[in-house]
Design an enzyme around this catalytic site. Structure first.
Site, PDB file in Angstrom:
ATOM      1  N   SER A 408       0.825  -1.219   0.000  1.00 18.87           N
ATOM      2  CA  SER A 408       0.000   0.000   0.000  1.00 18.87           C
ATOM      3  C   SER A 408       0.851   1.257   0.000  1.00 18.87           C
ATOM      4  O   SER A 408       0.410   2.305  -0.466  1.00 18.87           O
ATOM      5  CB  SER A 408      -0.850   0.037   1.264  1.00 18.87           C
ATOM      6  N   HIS A 429      -1.414  -2.652  -7.018  1.00 20.13           N
ATOM      7  CA  HIS A 429      -2.050  -2.284  -5.752  1.00 20.13           C
ATOM      8  C   HIS A 429      -3.565  -2.441  -5.875  1.00 20.13           C
ATOM      9  O   HIS A 429      -4.243  -1.621  -6.490  1.00 20.13           O
ATOM     10  CB  HIS A 429      -1.678  -0.836  -5.393  1.00 20.13           C
ATOM     11  N   GLU A 441      -4.206   0.113  -8.934  1.00 22.38           N
ATOM     12  CA  GLU A 441      -3.106   1.055  -9.187  1.00 22.38           C
ATOM     13  C   GLU A 441      -1.928   0.219  -9.695  1.00 22.38           C
ATOM     14  O   GLU A 441      -1.453  -0.683  -9.005  1.00 22.38           O
ATOM     15  CB  GLU A 441      -2.723   1.806  -7.922  1.00 22.38           C
ATOM     16  N   ASN A 479      -3.548   6.572  -1.714  1.00 24.35           N
ATOM     17  CA  ASN A 479      -3.259   6.639  -0.277  1.00 24.35           C
ATOM     18  C   ASN A 479      -2.470   7.887   0.091  1.00 24.35           C
ATOM     19  O   ASN A 479      -2.611   8.413   1.190  1.00 24.35           O
ATOM     20  CB  ASN A 479      -2.522   5.372   0.168  1.00 24.35           C
TER      21      ASN A 479
HETATM   22  P1  NAD Z   1      -3.176  -9.742   6.242  1.00 23.09           P
HETATM   23  O1  NAD Z   1      -2.520  -9.597   7.536  1.00 23.09           O
HETATM   24  O2  NAD Z   1      -4.639  -9.935   6.192  1.00 23.09           O
HETATM   25  O3  NAD Z   1      -2.511 -10.954   5.386  1.00 23.09           O
HETATM   26  C1  NAD Z   1      -1.122 -11.106   5.253  1.00 23.09           C
HETATM   27  C2  NAD Z   1      -0.863 -12.600   5.056  1.00 23.09           C
HETATM   28  O4  NAD Z   1       0.510 -12.761   4.699  1.00 23.09           O
HETATM   29  C3  NAD Z   1      -1.098 -13.427   6.306  1.00 23.09           C
HETATM   30  O5  NAD Z   1      -2.017 -14.435   6.018  1.00 23.09           O
HETATM   31  C4  NAD Z   1       0.272 -14.007   6.627  1.00 23.09           C
HETATM   32  O6  NAD Z   1       0.216 -15.306   7.126  1.00 23.09           O
HETATM   33  C5  NAD Z   1       0.951 -13.970   5.276  1.00 23.09           C
HETATM   34  N1  NAD Z   1       2.407 -13.951   5.374  1.00 23.09           N
HETATM   35  C6  NAD Z   1       3.164 -13.223   6.207  1.00 23.09           C
HETATM   36  N2  NAD Z   1       4.462 -13.500   6.010  1.00 23.09           N
HETATM   37  C7  NAD Z   1       4.517 -14.402   4.987  1.00 23.09           C
HETATM   38  C8  NAD Z   1       5.573 -15.075   4.308  1.00 23.09           C
HETATM   39  N3  NAD Z   1       6.843 -14.859   4.638  1.00 23.09           N
HETATM   40  N4  NAD Z   1       5.267 -15.942   3.310  1.00 23.09           N
HETATM   41  C9  NAD Z   1       3.973 -16.153   2.987  1.00 23.09           C
HETATM   42  N5  NAD Z   1       2.915 -15.556   3.595  1.00 23.09           N
HETATM   43  C10 NAD Z   1       3.203 -14.693   4.587  1.00 23.09           C
HETATM   44  O7  NAD Z   1      -2.782  -8.437   5.419  1.00 23.09           O
HETATM   45  P2  NAD Z   1      -3.532  -7.774   4.193  1.00 23.09           P
HETATM   46  O8  NAD Z   1      -4.488  -6.768   4.684  1.00 23.09           O
HETATM   47  O9  NAD Z   1      -4.004  -8.832   3.262  1.00 23.09           O
HETATM   48  O10 NAD Z   1      -2.336  -6.948   3.532  1.00 23.09           O
HETATM   49  C11 NAD Z   1      -1.379  -7.583   2.712  1.00 23.09           C
HETATM   50  C12 NAD Z   1      -0.658  -6.530   1.892  1.00 23.09           C
HETATM   51  O11 NAD Z   1      -1.621  -5.858   1.082  1.00 23.09           O
HETATM   52  C13 NAD Z   1       0.034  -5.436   2.706  1.00 23.09           C
HETATM   53  O12 NAD Z   1       1.181  -5.017   2.024  1.00 23.09           O
HETATM   54  C14 NAD Z   1      -0.999  -4.299   2.722  1.00 23.09           C
HETATM   55  O13 NAD Z   1      -0.445  -3.035   2.896  1.00 23.09           O
HETATM   56  C15 NAD Z   1      -1.568  -4.444   1.338  1.00 23.09           C
HETATM   57  N6  NAD Z   1      -2.927  -3.892   1.169  1.00 23.09           N
HETATM   58  C16 NAD Z   1      -3.855  -4.029   2.130  1.00 23.09           C
HETATM   59  C17 NAD Z   1      -5.135  -3.516   1.936  1.00 23.09           C
HETATM   60  C18 NAD Z   1      -6.217  -3.663   2.970  1.00 23.09           C
HETATM   61  O14 NAD Z   1      -7.218  -2.921   2.904  1.00 23.09           O
HETATM   62  N7  NAD Z   1      -6.086  -4.573   3.868  1.00 23.09           N
HETATM   63  C19 NAD Z   1      -5.455  -2.863   0.733  1.00 23.09           C
HETATM   64  C20 NAD Z   1      -4.454  -2.772  -0.246  1.00 23.09           C
HETATM   65  C21 NAD Z   1      -3.195  -3.288  -0.026  1.00 23.09           C
END
Ligand code: NAD
Ligand code: T1G
Length: 701
Positions: A408, A429, A441, A479
């Site tokens: 993000s 993104h 994005e 963002n």
């Molecule tokens: P989340 O915490 O829901 O999921 C992250 C997942 O990654 C977890 O299931 C975890 O087990 C896994 N993980 C962690 N380390 C790992 C590894 N080494 N190998 C494999 N899997 C691993 O987080 P999220 O909300 O899905 O966010 C994930 C990414 O997406 C982040 O970079 C976040 O900034 C981005 N993002 C989030 C949103 C949102 O609204 N949540 C929107 C856009 C982008």
């Protein structure tokens, strides 16, 4: 200049063919050509007249590029009346998307047939308009007032089978050759001596009392602030209460009122902005794309699970990788729940959902990604963790694979630098929920290869996303701007407005959801953790986050704990104000020496929206976004900005950049230049009396 409309006599059928690529829009030349052809058919030996189109679709509507220009005869309503008045039966043969004025032309014909794959609709409301060539008068006569209202108000198309069930078409033309099938049907009609069935002479059945009021009340809630939907109900009511000619006149008046409205100008801007956003400046359209059939997704959390579904739904094989089996099972369970939800909401058939789900396989072994064509990383938002993972991908993935991150905020160049192949690294993104939100994005890093970028833009369309290219900066386009919007929302709260006042002001103005309610939905702990990760000196003005932090420290994380800025009913998720929060805000304001005051809705809207605009100007000047329309697409498809206001940058032009600058300077005076330094581009354009739209044109010439 040759007319885009041709006419020929085939035995005793007068065949009119429209050929105006790409979508046979009803440009002046097409209208003139149709008018001439109908006149020609009057004079010759044809017994039936057939209208059909060359290319990928029947007429997809009036030519939107002609809107706002002086209208030229023949006007479309008159042309439709001319077609309907033809002494010989006229048949329309439909394929592709028969939309808007195109469907109105078909409605003025005496018979309609369509191929099974055809789509028929009146999407004018999506442009802030209403069908202005008889659609609101002829459609109720053909399919009934209520069915007509549903079709025109939703603006969504129906397929040929649904159209046949509604009585909108008379015949589904099977086979691959529509022209031959339609000619055969015309001959049949001629043989049978089928007469002219004049739709405008058909009666419209009255609707049960209260029906129209119900529509008006529902629209007042669902399409709050929008004028076209209400005028559509007025027009369909006129089809019931007035003779056809009067109803047509009434429709025309309402159509012109819509056409001249800022809302329609904004929605038409969005129509073209969305299509422009898909074009990358300086990138040739013929660049060879990389093949992408196998996709890997790393991290099956909130985002990874939705991202995996997008690719599976588009027919690709997906390998979903997690740290361990437990996390993997959790992620696959999210996916199963999402598919059940889509089936329940009728978005997908059970069978189709099972097919898509079957394309997703789980793993905890990186070797399973060795032959992936594209890998999207969606693990925790931590730069070092992401760099580790990209180094691993660099080691296992085949050469030529595209390596993407869903970060993000993080620096995509630094993530790319963790590999020996930064040219193959890009940011993709997605927005939450990733299997629903349209926006993507596409973050072009400094080393990203042109074919990687072009391939991802094409894939975006394949997975039904609206792509917007962004350069690398903290938070990219959306963002980064949101940070300024969120700051002002929280400052308004600590300075004296209640969370309800801020959110109501923004929702009444048109935002899908107010900022504080959005923070509660996303989870207040997300921002708290990000701030805790920064040294105190880099956290910024505490007045802009102290209340949110205090709520987190009280374990009020938002909807997920049924309490944040609001309390939430555990069943309905209905939000309600909480005096405990009011007291907390008072305490934090006192602790920070903030004297609280009354803040009106106008000030709230201007501070939040102009904070977006001002930062948008900086983003354009830095070249992070290609054009103002791209920023508008980001905000409308990613952040619930009302499409009928055209996005923040179009809105700024509509208000007038000199007005915007004056307000920004006033805020600079009152709140300081740290938050409100006018963007140089804003000052330049306002000073020169120019618009952003004008500036955008000058950027391409
Ligand atoms: P989340 O915490 O829901 O999921 C992250 C997942 O990654 C977890 O299931 C975890 O087990 C896994 N993980 C962690 N380390 C790992 C590894 N080494 N190998 C494999 N899997 C691993 O987080 P999220 O909300 O899905 O966010 C994930 C990414 O997406 C982040 O970079 C976040 O900034 C981005 N993002 C989030 C949103 C949102 O609204 N949540 C929107 C856009 C982008
Ligand atoms: N007028 C002018 N240009 C149009 C157009 C139109 N109606 N429709 C599409 N284009 C251009 C578009 O800008 C793009 O150009 C190219 O065609 C391909 O489009 C009186 C007043 C038909 C479903 O609202 O929904 O009739 O970017 O990329 O994804 O009542 O286009 O290549 O230069 O979208 O395959 C009502 C609008 C008008 C339909 C095809 N009609 N179009 O989708 O291709 S109002 C509409 C669409 C009206 C009357 C009223 C879609 C499509 P470029 P595309 P696509």
């Amino acid at each position: 200049m040759t007319s885009p409309v041709s006419y020929e006599l085939v035995d005793d059928v007068g065949v009119i063919t429209v050929d105006n690529p790409p979508v046979n829009a009803l440009s002046h030349a097409v209208r003139q050509g149709l008018d001439d052809a109908i006149q020609a058919a009057r004079q010759d030996s044809s017994r039936v007249v057939l209208i059909l189109c060359a290319g990928r679709t029947f007429i997809a509507g009036a030519d939107i590029t002609e809107f706002g220009k002086p209208p030229r005869e023949p006007h479309l309503p008159d042309l439709c009346n001319t077609i309907e008045a033809s002494p010989k039966p006229v048949v329309a043969a439909l394929h592709g998307t028969a939309l808007g004025g195109g469907l109105e032309v078909a409605l003025s014909c005496h018979y309609r047939c369509a191929v099974p794959g055809a789509k028929l609709g009146l999407p004018e409301v999506k442009l802030g308009l209403l069908p202005g060539a008889g659609g609101t008068q002829r459609l109720p006569r053909l399919i009934g007032a209520t069915a007509a209202l549903d079709l025109i108000i939703s603006g969504n198309p129906v397929d040929a089978r649904q159209a046949a069930n509604l009585g909108l078409i008379d015949h589904v033309a099977e086979g691959d050759d529509l022209r031959e099938a339609a000619l055969a049907w015309c001959r049949e009609l001629a043989q049978e001596g089928a007469g002219r069935r004049v739709t405008s002479e058909l009666p419209v059945e009255a609707v049960p009392g209260g029906t129209l009021t119900e529509y008006r009340e529902t629209l007042a809630r669902r399409a709050r602030g929008q004028i076209a939907p209400q005028k559509i109900v007025d027009c369909v009511e006129a089809s019931i209460t007035r003779p056809f000619a009067e109803g047509l006149q009434f429709e025309r008046e309402k159509f012109i009122e819509c056409m001249q409205s800022p809302q329609s100008a904004a929605l038409r801007h969005m129509f073209f902005a969305e299509r422009e956003a898909a074009k990358v400046r300086g990138l040739s359209r013929d660049i060879a794309l990389r093949d992408v059939d196998k996709v890997g997704v790393i991290g099956a959390g909130t985002m990874g699970s939705g991202i995996a579904m997008n690719f599976a739904n588009a027919g690709m094989q997906v390998t979903l990788l997690e740290v361990d089996d437990e996390a993997l099972a959790k992620g696959l369970a999210i996916i199963d729940r999402n598919y059940q939800g889509s089936v329940k909401r009728g978005k997908l058939s059970e069978e189709h959902a099972l097919e898509c789900r079957a394309r997703i396989t789980g793993t905890t072994d990186y070797e399973s990604l060795a032959d992936a064509d594209l890998v999207v990383e969606a693990v925790f938002e931590n730069l070092e963790l992401k760099r580790e993972i990209f180094a691993k991908l660099d080691a296992v993935c085949r050469q030529g694979a595209i390596l993407a991150t869903n970060t993000s905020y993080q620096d995509v160049d630094r993530i790319a630098a963790a590999t020996e192949r930064p040219q193959d690294v890009i940011g993709l993104h997605f927005f939450s929920p990733a299997h629903i939100m349209k926006l993507l994005e596409v973050v072009r890093a400094s080393m990203t290869a042109d074919d990687v970028l072009a391939t991802c833009m094409a894939i975006a369309k394949q997975i039904r996303k609206t792509p917007v290219v962004s350069g690398v900066c903290y938070g990219f386009i959306g963002n980064r701007m949101l940070g300024h919007y969120a700051r002002e929302a929280q400052l308004c709260v600590i300075e004296g407005a209640t969370p309800e006042q801020v959110d109501m002001a923004m929702e009444d103005w048109g935002m899908a959801m107010g900022p504080l309610a959005v923070f509660d939905l996303a989870g207040l702990d997300v921002g708290y953790k990000a701030r805790q990760g920064l040294p105190e000196s880099e956290r910024g003005d505490p007045r802009a986050f102290r209340v949110a932090d205090a709520l987190v420290e009280m374990q009020r994380l938002g909807q997920k704990t049924a309490a944040g800025f609001y309390r939430y009913d555990p069943e309905t998720r209905q939000r309600s104000s909480d005096p405990e929060v009011e007291a907390l805000i008072e305490r934090e304001a006192a602790a920070l020496g903030v004297e609280r005051r009354e803040i009106g809705a106008d000030e709230i809207v201007d501070r939040l929206i102009f904070a977006l605009v001002n930062e948008g100007m900086n983003i354009l000047e830095e070249g992070i976004a290609q054009r103002p329309g791209d920023i508008d697409v980001v905000y409308v498809y990613g952040y619930g900005f009302p499409a009928w206001r055209g996005g923040p940058m179009h809105y700024a032009d509509a208000v007038g950049l000199d007005e915007v600058l004056a307000r920004v300077r006033e805020f600079e005076q009152r709140f300081g230049s740290e938050n409100w330094t006018p963007a140089p581009l804003l000052e330049t354009l306002a000073g020169e009396g120019r618009t952003l739209a004008d500036w955008a044109k000058s950027q391409v010439n």
